[in-house]
Design a protein around this motif. Sequence first.
Motif, PDB file in Angstrom:
ATOM      1  N   ILE A   8     -28.363  15.284 -17.113  1.00  0.00           N
ATOM      2  CA  ILE A   8     -28.525  15.346 -15.652  1.00  0.00           C
ATOM      3  C   ILE A   8     -28.718  13.947 -15.086  1.00  0.00           C
ATOM      4  O   ILE A   8     -28.120  13.599 -14.059  1.00  0.00           O
ATOM      5  N   LEU A   9     -29.523  13.118 -15.762  1.00  0.00           N
ATOM      6  CA  LEU A   9     -29.725  11.743 -15.280  1.00  0.00           C
ATOM      7  C   LEU A   9     -28.422  10.957 -15.256  1.00  0.00           C
ATOM      8  O   LEU A   9     -28.181  10.184 -14.323  1.00  0.00           O
ATOM      9  N   LEU A  10     -27.589  11.152 -16.255  1.00  0.00           N
ATOM     10  CA  LEU A  10     -26.288  10.490 -16.276  1.00  0.00           C
ATOM     11  C   LEU A  10     -25.440  10.964 -15.093  1.00  0.00           C
ATOM     12  O   LEU A  10     -24.801  10.160 -14.410  1.00  0.00           O
ATOM     13  N   SER A  11     -25.471  12.256 -14.826  1.00  0.00           N
ATOM     14  CA  SER A  11     -24.737  12.804 -13.679  1.00  0.00           C
ATOM     15  C   SER A  11     -25.289  12.265 -12.369  1.00  0.00           C
ATOM     16  O   SER A  11     -24.533  11.982 -11.439  1.00  0.00           O
ATOM     17  N   VAL A  12     -26.603  12.112 -12.292  1.00  0.00           N
ATOM     18  CA  VAL A  12     -27.241  11.553 -11.093  1.00  0.00           C
ATOM     19  C   VAL A  12     -26.734  10.136 -10.847  1.00  0.00           C
ATOM     20  O   VAL A  12     -26.359   9.778  -9.725  1.00  0.00           O
ATOM     21  N   SER A  38     -23.585  13.031  -0.658  1.00  0.00           N
ATOM     22  CA  SER A  38     -25.041  12.968  -0.599  1.00  0.00           C
ATOM     23  C   SER A  38     -25.655  14.308  -0.993  1.00  0.00           C
ATOM     24  O   SER A  38     -26.663  14.360  -1.714  1.00  0.00           O
ATOM     25  N   LYS A  39     -25.046  15.386  -0.559  1.00  0.00           N
ATOM     26  CA  LYS A  39     -25.525  16.724  -0.917  1.00  0.00           C
ATOM     27  C   LYS A  39     -25.388  16.968  -2.418  1.00  0.00           C
ATOM     28  O   LYS A  39     -26.268  17.582  -3.040  1.00  0.00           O
ATOM     29  N   ILE A  40     -24.303  16.491  -2.992  1.00  0.00           N
ATOM     30  CA  ILE A  40     -24.101  16.627  -4.441  1.00  0.00           C
ATOM     31  C   ILE A  40     -25.206  15.883  -5.185  1.00  0.00           C
ATOM     32  O   ILE A  40     -25.807  16.406  -6.130  1.00  0.00           O
ATOM     33  N   LEU A  41     -25.485  14.664  -4.749  1.00  0.00           N
ATOM     34  CA  LEU A  41     -26.550  13.870  -5.368  1.00  0.00           C
ATOM     35  C   LEU A  41     -27.900  14.567  -5.205  1.00  0.00           C
ATOM     36  O   LEU A  41     -28.680  14.654  -6.161  1.00  0.00           O
ATOM     37  N   LEU A  44     -28.243  17.414  -7.699  1.00  0.00           N
ATOM     38  CA  LEU A  44     -28.501  16.922  -9.057  1.00  0.00           C
ATOM     39  C   LEU A  44     -29.941  16.435  -9.211  1.00  0.00           C
ATOM     40  O   LEU A  44     -30.581  16.694 -10.240  1.00  0.00           O
ATOM     41  N   LEU A  45     -30.446  15.745  -8.201  1.00  0.00           N
ATOM     42  CA  LEU A  45     -31.835  15.290  -8.250  1.00  0.00           C
ATOM     43  C   LEU A  45     -32.793  16.478  -8.275  1.00  0.00           C
ATOM     44  O   LEU A  45     -33.782  16.471  -9.021  1.00  0.00           O
ATOM     45  N   ASN A  46     -32.494  17.503  -7.503  1.00  0.00           N
ATOM     46  CA  ASN A  46     -33.321  18.713  -7.520  1.00  0.00           C
ATOM     47  C   ASN A  46     -33.310  19.355  -8.904  1.00  0.00           C
ATOM     48  O   ASN A  46     -34.354  19.799  -9.392  1.00  0.00           O
ATOM     49  N   GLN A  47     -32.142  19.417  -9.530  1.00  0.00           N
ATOM     50  CA  GLN A  47     -32.040  19.969 -10.877  1.00  0.00           C
ATOM     51  C   GLN A  47     -32.891  19.171 -11.856  1.00  0.00           C
ATOM     52  O   GLN A  47     -33.602  19.738 -12.683  1.00  0.00           O
ATOM     53  N   TYR A  48     -32.805  17.861 -11.756  1.00  0.00           N
ATOM     54  CA  TYR A  48     -33.561  16.997 -12.670  1.00  0.00           C
ATOM     55  C   TYR A  48     -35.066  17.221 -12.500  1.00  0.00           C
ATOM     56  O   TYR A  48     -35.787  17.433 -13.475  1.00  0.00           O
ATOM     57  N   TYR A  49     -35.546  17.167 -11.263  1.00  0.00           N
ATOM     58  CA  TYR A  49     -36.969  17.315 -11.036  1.00  0.00           C
ATOM     59  C   TYR A  49     -37.456  18.716 -11.360  1.00  0.00           C
ATOM     60  O   TYR A  49     -38.581  18.907 -11.822  1.00  0.00           O
ATOM     61  N   CYS A  50     -36.611  19.702 -11.139  1.00  0.00           N
ATOM     62  CA  CYS A  50     -36.979  21.077 -11.469  1.00  0.00           C
ATOM     63  C   CYS A  50     -37.130  21.221 -12.980  1.00  0.00           C
ATOM     64  O   CYS A  50     -38.079  21.819 -13.472  1.00  0.00           O
TER      65      CYS A  50
END
Length: 56
Positions: A8-12, A38-41, A44-50
């Motif tokens: 996920i971090l790589l995708s971010v 921006s919405k895509i980013l 991904l950030l939400n996925q990472y933090y979740c």
Amino acid sequence: MQNTQGVILLSVERARQKLYRTQKRYGVLSHPKVIEQSKILDELLNQYYCKKAVCQ
């Protein structure tokens, strides 16, 4: 779980770089393509933090 966070971090990072390129190309933050990236980013950030916080 660490491997999933790494992916996920790589995708971010890739999404962030694409956002910078998109904004540079269109010149304004309010362009629909910039907003879309921006919405895509954000997603991904939400996925990472979740995953990091073990969201339900």
